[in-house]
Design a protein around this motif. Sequence first.
Motif, PDB file in Angstrom:
ATOM      1  N   THR A 144     -25.348  35.075   1.588  1.00 18.03           N
ATOM      2  CA  THR A 144     -24.702  35.151   0.271  1.00 18.03           C
ATOM      3  C   THR A 144     -23.231  35.518   0.352  1.00 18.03           C
ATOM      4  OG1 THR A 144     -25.384  37.446   0.039  1.00 18.03           O
ATOM      5  CG2 THR A 144     -26.845  35.765  -0.886  1.00 18.03           C
ATOM      6  N   LEU A 145     -22.755  35.905   1.512  1.00 18.50           N
ATOM      7  CA  LEU A 145     -21.362  36.326   1.634  1.00 18.50           C
ATOM      8  C   LEU A 145     -20.370  35.215   1.301  1.00 18.50           C
ATOM      9  CD1 LEU A 145     -19.587  38.719   2.327  1.00 18.50           C
ATOM     10  CD2 LEU A 145     -19.619  37.986   4.704  1.00 18.50           C
ATOM     11  N   PRO A 146     -20.540  33.985   1.771  1.00 19.98           N
ATOM     12  CA  PRO A 146     -19.584  32.939   1.391  1.00 19.98           C
ATOM     13  C   PRO A 146     -19.571  32.666  -0.114  1.00 19.98           C
ATOM     14  CG  PRO A 146     -20.862  32.213   3.283  1.00 19.98           C
ATOM     15  CD  PRO A 146     -21.475  33.490   2.788  1.00 19.98           C
ATOM     16  N   MET A 147     -20.743  32.714  -0.748  1.00 19.60           N
ATOM     17  CA  MET A 147     -20.795  32.491  -2.189  1.00 19.60           C
ATOM     18  C   MET A 147     -20.112  33.616  -2.949  1.00 19.60           C
ATOM     19  SD  MET A 147     -21.864  29.670  -2.696  1.00 19.60           S
ATOM     20  CE  MET A 147     -23.090  28.655  -3.373  1.00 19.60           C
ATOM     21  N   LEU A 148     -20.276  34.846  -2.504  1.00 17.37           N
ATOM     22  CA  LEU A 148     -19.589  35.966  -3.145  1.00 17.37           C
ATOM     23  C   LEU A 148     -18.073  35.836  -2.976  1.00 17.37           C
ATOM     24  CD1 LEU A 148     -21.865  39.002  -2.197  1.00 17.37           C
ATOM     25  CD2 LEU A 148     -21.516  38.007  -4.448  1.00 17.37           C
ATOM     26  N   PHE A 149     -17.667  35.413  -1.800  1.00 11.91           N
ATOM     27  CA  PHE A 149     -16.238  35.214  -1.550  1.00 11.91           C
ATOM     28  C   PHE A 149     -15.679  34.116  -2.461  1.00 11.91           C
ATOM     29  CE2 PHE A 149     -12.883  32.904   0.756  1.00 11.91           C
ATOM     30  CZ  PHE A 149     -11.933  33.910   0.804  1.00 11.91           C
ATOM     31  N   LEU A 150     -16.398  33.027  -2.585  1.00 12.04           N
ATOM     32  CA  LEU A 150     -15.937  31.940  -3.454  1.00 12.04           C
ATOM     33  C   LEU A 150     -15.916  32.367  -4.925  1.00 12.04           C
ATOM     34  CD1 LEU A 150     -17.657  28.817  -1.865  1.00 12.04           C
ATOM     35  CD2 LEU A 150     -15.232  29.390  -1.876  1.00 12.04           C
ATOM     36  N   ALA A 151     -16.910  33.128  -5.341  1.00 14.71           N
ATOM     37  CA  ALA A 151     -16.932  33.612  -6.723  1.00 14.71           C
ATOM     38  C   ALA A 151     -15.752  34.538  -6.988  1.00 14.71           C
ATOM     39  CB  ALA A 151     -18.251  34.326  -7.000  1.00 14.71           C
ATOM     40  N   ALA A 152     -15.457  35.443  -6.058  1.00 16.77           N
ATOM     41  CA  ALA A 152     -14.321  36.353  -6.214  1.00 16.77           C
ATOM     42  C   ALA A 152     -13.010  35.571  -6.232  1.00 16.77           C
ATOM     43  CB  ALA A 152     -14.314  37.383  -5.091  1.00 16.77           C
ATOM     44  N   LEU A 153     -12.901  34.563  -5.397  1.00 14.23           N
ATOM     45  CA  LEU A 153     -11.697  33.739  -5.364  1.00 14.23           C
ATOM     46  C   LEU A 153     -11.524  32.978  -6.676  1.00 14.23           C
ATOM     47  CD1 LEU A 153      -9.338  32.670  -3.623  1.00 14.23           C
ATOM     48  CD2 LEU A 153     -10.858  30.827  -2.891  1.00 14.23           C
ATOM     49  N   LEU A 154     -12.598  32.445  -7.208  1.00 17.08           N
ATOM     50  CA  LEU A 154     -12.543  31.720  -8.476  1.00 17.08           C
ATOM     51  C   LEU A 154     -12.122  32.646  -9.619  1.00 17.08           C
ATOM     52  CD1 LEU A 154     -13.091  29.018  -9.888  1.00 17.08           C
ATOM     53  CD2 LEU A 154     -15.421  29.835 -10.283  1.00 17.08           C
ATOM     54  N   ILE A 155     -12.683  33.838  -9.672  1.00 18.41           N
ATOM     55  CA  ILE A 155     -12.306  34.812 -10.704  1.00 18.41           C
ATOM     56  C   ILE A 155     -10.836  35.196 -10.564  1.00 18.41           C
ATOM     57  CG2 ILE A 155     -12.684  37.188 -11.481  1.00 18.41           C
ATOM     58  CD1 ILE A 155     -15.668  36.720 -10.832  1.00 18.41           C
ATOM     59  N   PHE A 156     -10.386  35.403  -9.346  1.00 19.47           N
ATOM     60  CA  PHE A 156      -8.981  35.751  -9.107  1.00 19.47           C
ATOM     61  C   PHE A 156      -8.058  34.617  -9.543  1.00 19.47           C
ATOM     62  CE2 PHE A 156      -5.290  35.478  -6.270  1.00 19.47           C
ATOM     63  CZ  PHE A 156      -4.658  36.670  -6.604  1.00 19.47           C
ATOM     64  N   LEU A 157      -8.394  33.380  -9.221  1.00 22.56           N
ATOM     65  CA  LEU A 157      -7.555  32.244  -9.598  1.00 22.56           C
ATOM     66  C   LEU A 157      -7.499  32.047 -11.113  1.00 22.56           C
ATOM     67  CD1 LEU A 157      -8.452  29.626  -6.848  1.00 22.56           C
ATOM     68  CD2 LEU A 157      -6.313  30.868  -7.143  1.00 22.56           C
ATOM     69  N   ILE A 158      -8.634  32.169 -11.771  1.00 22.08           N
ATOM     70  CA  ILE A 158      -8.651  32.021 -13.229  1.00 22.08           C
ATOM     71  C   ILE A 158      -7.831  33.126 -13.876  1.00 22.08           C
ATOM     72  CG2 ILE A 158     -10.141  32.156 -15.271  1.00 22.08           C
ATOM     73  CD1 ILE A 158     -12.257  30.655 -13.630  1.00 22.08           C
ATOM     74  N   GLY A 159      -7.954  34.337 -13.396  1.00 25.08           N
ATOM     75  CA  GLY A 159      -7.164  35.452 -13.930  1.00 25.08           C
ATOM     76  C   GLY A 159      -5.678  35.271 -13.682  1.00 25.08           C
ATOM     77  N   SER A 160      -5.321  34.806 -12.494  1.00 22.50           N
ATOM     78  CA  SER A 160      -3.906  34.582 -12.175  1.00 22.50           C
ATOM     79  C   SER A 160      -3.301  33.506 -13.069  1.00 22.50           C
ATOM     80  CB  SER A 160      -3.748  34.165 -10.712  1.00 22.50           C
ATOM     81  OG  SER A 160      -4.192  35.182  -9.871  1.00 22.50           O
ATOM     82  N   ILE A 161      -4.031  32.437 -13.271  1.00 20.49           N
ATOM     83  CA  ILE A 161      -3.537  31.358 -14.135  1.00 20.49           C
ATOM     84  C   ILE A 161      -3.407  31.863 -15.575  1.00 20.49           C
ATOM     85  CG2 ILE A 161      -4.136  29.118 -15.132  1.00 20.49           C
ATOM     86  CD1 ILE A 161      -5.352  28.413 -12.373  1.00 20.49           C
ATOM     87  N   GLY A 162      -4.365  32.659 -16.033  1.00 18.13           N
ATOM     88  CA  GLY A 162      -4.296  33.221 -17.374  1.00 18.13           C
ATOM     89  C   GLY A 162      -3.084  34.124 -17.557  1.00 18.13           C
ATOM     90  N   ALA A 207       0.128  33.488 -20.037  1.00 20.43           N
ATOM     91  CA  ALA A 207       0.498  34.502 -21.028  1.00 20.43           C
ATOM     92  C   ALA A 207       1.962  34.917 -20.867  1.00 20.43           C
ATOM     93  CB  ALA A 207      -0.417  35.718 -20.887  1.00 20.43           C
ATOM     94  N   ARG A 208       2.426  35.087 -19.633  1.00 14.85           N
ATOM     95  CA  ARG A 208       3.831  35.447 -19.409  1.00 14.85           C
ATOM     96  C   ARG A 208       4.772  34.344 -19.857  1.00 14.85           C
ATOM     97  NH1 ARG A 208       2.927  36.956 -13.795  1.00 14.85           N
ATOM     98  NH2 ARG A 208       1.864  38.928 -13.892  1.00 14.85           N
ATOM     99  N   ARG A 209       4.436  33.111 -19.536  1.00 17.27           N
ATOM    100  CA  ARG A 209       5.295  31.997 -19.958  1.00 17.27           C
ATOM    101  C   ARG A 209       5.340  31.877 -21.468  1.00 17.27           C
ATOM    102  NH1 ARG A 209       6.075  26.725 -16.697  1.00 17.27           N
ATOM    103  NH2 ARG A 209       6.766  26.257 -18.771  1.00 17.27           N
ATOM    104  N   TRP A 210       4.201  32.072 -22.131  1.00 25.20           N
ATOM    105  CA  TRP A 210       4.156  31.974 -23.581  1.00 25.20           C
ATOM    106  C   TRP A 210       4.995  33.082 -24.216  1.00 25.20           C
ATOM    107  CZ3 TRP A 210       1.953  35.392 -27.211  1.00 25.20           C
ATOM    108  CH2 TRP A 210       1.941  34.892 -28.510  1.00 25.20           C
ATOM    109  N   ARG A 211       4.903  34.288 -23.659  1.00 24.66           N
ATOM    110  CA  ARG A 211       5.634  35.414 -24.228  1.00 24.66           C
ATOM    111  C   ARG A 211       7.139  35.248 -24.047  1.00 24.66           C
ATOM    112  NH1 ARG A 211       4.124  40.299 -21.327  1.00 24.66           N
ATOM    113  NH2 ARG A 211       2.085  39.376 -21.558  1.00 24.66           N
TER     114      ARG A 211
END
Length: 60
Positions: free
Chosen positions: A4-22, A26-30
């Motif tokens: 399960t370690l690779p899947m956890l790593f991919l899930a954490a990476l996906l959450i990090f990327l979505i948060g970074s893009i968000g 938000a900064r560009r809009w502001r």
Amino acid sequence: MYDTLPMLFLAALLIFLIGSIGLWIARRWRTSRTKAPQLPPEFTKQQWLNREAKQAKSDR
């Protein structure tokens, strides 16, 4: 069983990327919002009428 370690790593990476893009969006809009104060409608209407009058004079 699967590891399960690779899947956890991919899930954490996906959450990090979505948060970074968000945060980036938000900064560009502001920062793209205008800081100039809003003008009253009468003033902008008068500016528009003056512009149209000048344009009508130059079209003659």
